[in-house]
Write a protein that holds these residues in place. Structure first.
Motif, short mmCIF file in Angstrom:
data_model
loop_
_atom_site.label_atom_id
_atom_site.label_comp_id
_atom_site.label_asym_id
_atom_site.label_seq_id
_atom_site.Cartn_x
_atom_site.Cartn_y
_atom_site.Cartn_z
N GLU A 61 32.77 50.53 30.56
CA GLU A 61 31.42 50.77 29.94
C GLU A 61 31.43 52.44 29.65
OE1 GLU A 61 27.75 48.81 30.81
OE2 GLU A 61 28.86 49.04 32.80
N TRP A 96 24.33 40.59 33.61
CA TRP A 96 25.71 40.74 34.37
C TRP A 96 25.74 42.03 34.91
CZ3 TRP A 96 28.85 44.76 32.66
CH2 TRP A 96 28.68 45.25 31.45
N ARG A 97 25.24 43.11 34.61
CA ARG A 97 25.24 44.33 35.30
C ARG A 97 24.61 44.31 36.86
NH1 ARG A 97 23.98 48.03 30.75
NH2 ARG A 97 25.72 48.29 29.74
N THR A 99 23.79 43.18 40.46
CA THR A 99 24.67 42.59 41.39
C THR A 99 24.14 42.07 42.69
OG1 THR A 99 25.06 44.63 42.41
CG2 THR A 99 26.63 43.83 41.14
N ASP A 127 34.68 41.83 39.05
CA ASP A 127 34.74 42.87 38.06
C ASP A 127 33.53 43.02 37.28
OD1 ASP A 127 36.29 43.44 35.26
OD2 ASP A 127 36.86 44.73 36.65
N PRO A 128 33.09 43.96 36.76
CA PRO A 128 32.08 43.78 35.82
C PRO A 128 32.05 43.13 34.64
CG PRO A 128 31.95 46.27 36.71
CD PRO A 128 33.31 45.34 37.17
N ARG A 131 31.86 39.52 35.14
CA ARG A 131 30.53 39.09 35.17
C ARG A 131 29.96 38.98 33.75
NH1 ARG A 131 30.10 43.23 39.23
NH2 ARG A 131 28.61 44.35 37.81
N TYR A 132 30.39 40.02 32.97
CA TYR A 132 30.02 39.83 31.71
C TYR A 132 30.25 38.46 30.86
CZ TYR A 132 30.51 40.56 26.56
OH TYR A 132 30.17 40.23 25.22
#
Length: 158
Positions: A61, A96-97, A99, A127-128, A131-132
């Motif tokens: 990001e 998704w960011r 948690t 891992d981000p 999640r994305y």
């Protein structure tokens, strides 16, 4: 940071991307991050090597380490399709960011697939980018054929 040595594809994407006929998740991530939208037809107008190159851009990001994904995409589309991508404003706080809760769409997809929804702890450990991917695959209310393979690959399927 620079480009990855090879296109970033998850195992579940290798078959479903059909040799870059479809837009890989790494490219979707960068499109969403920069607020750019292209059609599948525009993607398919790009030469295979350009599509592979776009899939080598990092999925971080931090725009400081970003080696000009947006500029490369614009140049490729102008050169090969005589079009430009559409702009949109990226979400400031995509699900998704977060948690501390599993997105509703992910829970819905898990339910449709007969899988347990990942625990909040397991979601937070992912891992981000993973999640994305799960959130992206869960944006529609009908079952997504890549969701179960992604959940298994990421170790998120109960």
């Amino acid at each position: 940071m620079g480009l990855n040595e090879a296109p970033l594809l998850f195992n579940f994407e290798v078959e479903s991307s059909e040799n870059f006929t479809y837009i890989p998740m790494s490219v979707r991530f960068n499109l969403d991050r920069f607020g750019l939208r292209i059609t599948l037809a525009q993607w398919q107008m790009l030469p295979l090597e350009d599509r592979k190159l776009l899939a080598r851009f990092p999925v971080e990001e931090d725009t400081e380490i970003e080696p000009n994904f947006d500029h490369a995409l614009f140049e490729m589309l102008r050169t090969h399709a005589n079009v430009e991508p559409e702009w949109f404003t990226p979400e400031e706080a995509p699900a998704w960011r977060c948690t501390d809760s599993v997105p509703d769409g992910v829970a819905l997809q898990a339910g449709l697939a007969g899988l347990a929804t990942p625990s909040v702890a397991r979601w937070a450990e992912l891992d981000p980018f993973k999640r994305y991917v799960l959130a992206k695959l869960s944006r529609k209310p009908e079952a997504n054929h890549d969701f179960v393979p992604a959940m298994r690959e990421f170790g998120a399927a109960g």
